[in-house]
Scaffold this motif. Sequence first.
Motif, PDB file in Angstrom:
ATOM      1  N   GLN A  50       0.898  -1.222  -0.059  1.00 46.52           N
ATOM      2  CA  GLN A  50       0.061   0.130  -0.033  1.00 46.52           C
ATOM      3  C   GLN A  50       1.092   1.217   0.167  1.00 46.52           C
ATOM      4  OE1 GLN A  50      -2.511   0.305   3.429  1.00 46.52           O
ATOM      5  NE2 GLN A  50      -3.528   2.247   2.501  1.00 46.52           N
ATOM      6  N   LYS A  51       1.907   1.350   0.750  1.00 44.90           N
ATOM      7  CA  LYS A  51       2.947   2.496   0.754  1.00 44.90           C
ATOM      8  C   LYS A  51       3.529   2.608  -0.427  1.00 44.90           C
ATOM      9  CE  LYS A  51       4.220   2.384   5.855  1.00 44.90           C
ATOM     10  NZ  LYS A  51       5.174   2.380   6.641  1.00 44.90           N
ATOM     11  N   ALA A  57       2.178   6.899  -6.562  1.00 46.77           N
ATOM     12  CA  ALA A  57       1.044   7.841  -7.290  1.00 46.77           C
ATOM     13  C   ALA A  57       1.339   9.160  -7.248  1.00 46.77           C
ATOM     14  CB  ALA A  57      -0.517   7.602  -6.377  1.00 46.77           C
ATOM     15  N   GLN A  58       2.257   9.472  -6.562  1.00 52.23           N
ATOM     16  CA  GLN A  58       2.753  10.853  -6.257  1.00 52.23           C
ATOM     17  C   GLN A  58       3.406  11.417  -7.391  1.00 52.23           C
ATOM     18  OE1 GLN A  58       5.142  11.055  -2.970  1.00 52.23           O
ATOM     19  NE2 GLN A  58       3.482  10.768  -1.426  1.00 52.23           N
ATOM     20  N   ASP A  66      10.481   8.153  -0.785  1.00 47.22           N
ATOM     21  CA  ASP A  66       9.739   6.989  -0.388  1.00 47.22           C
ATOM     22  C   ASP A  66       9.211   5.833  -1.370  1.00 47.22           C
ATOM     23  OD1 ASP A  66       8.910   8.092   1.929  1.00 47.22           O
ATOM     24  OD2 ASP A  66       6.856   9.265   1.415  1.00 47.22           O
ATOM     25  N   TYR A  67       9.048   6.022  -2.480  1.00 49.78           N
ATOM     26  CA  TYR A  67       9.086   5.014  -3.388  1.00 49.78           C
ATOM     27  C   TYR A  67      10.243   3.971  -3.656  1.00 49.78           C
ATOM     28  CZ  TYR A  67       8.230   2.372  -7.477  1.00 49.78           C
ATOM     29  OH  TYR A  67       7.972   1.193  -8.592  1.00 49.78           O
ATOM     30  N   THR A  68      11.403   4.526  -3.486  1.00 52.47           N
ATOM     31  CA  THR A  68      12.656   3.815  -3.673  1.00 52.47           C
ATOM     32  C   THR A  68      12.684   2.994  -2.236  1.00 52.47           C
ATOM     33  OG1 THR A  68      13.497   5.383  -4.913  1.00 52.47           O
ATOM     34  CG2 THR A  68      15.086   3.779  -3.902  1.00 52.47           C
TER      35      THR A  68
END
Length: 184
Positions: A50-51, A57-58, A66-68
């Motif tokens: 979910q994270k 989505a950003q 955050d994605y990495t």
Amino acid sequence: MKGRNMTRWRDPAKDPRQEHKTDLITPEGFQRMRSLYEHLRYERRPLISQKVAEAAAQGDRSENADYTYNKRELNRTLSRIRYLGKRLDALKVVDRLPAQRDRVFFSAWVTLEDLDSDTGEELNIRIVGPDETDNKRRWISIDAPLSRALLGKTLDEEVNVQTPEGPRTWLITEIRYATQEGTV
């Protein structure tokens, strides 16, 4: 070929990761591994997924820390889930006591007296499977040299073990096993 998938070459004959692990485990250890597997699979993985989706989505993923971070954490979690799943399938739970309780076998608590020291130092260990070793509790693997030397020995028998500091001699002073009701 260069890249992140390249690793340092290790001699397979000397690589400790290639050593065969004994497939024995106590019922308590199996339950702990099973609960960790279920926690990772049904709680942690969905949360991290979910994270990752929220971070993706950003927008631009190449500069999104955050994605990495979460993607890397998801990959680690998935790897651990795969390992635990395969390991749980291979394990054999030892849930009965040996017929000869006066000898050292798997899951025994053993008290040893160091015959080489002047103080008569005592060591209390438990012989468990390689997946449940714990240095703080003094639970050692059945594959460890000390465990191998102890297996099959009886009370008041001397055991010689080769250590990095040199050979040491231990005397078996107590052997105990756990049952459903308590320690025998």
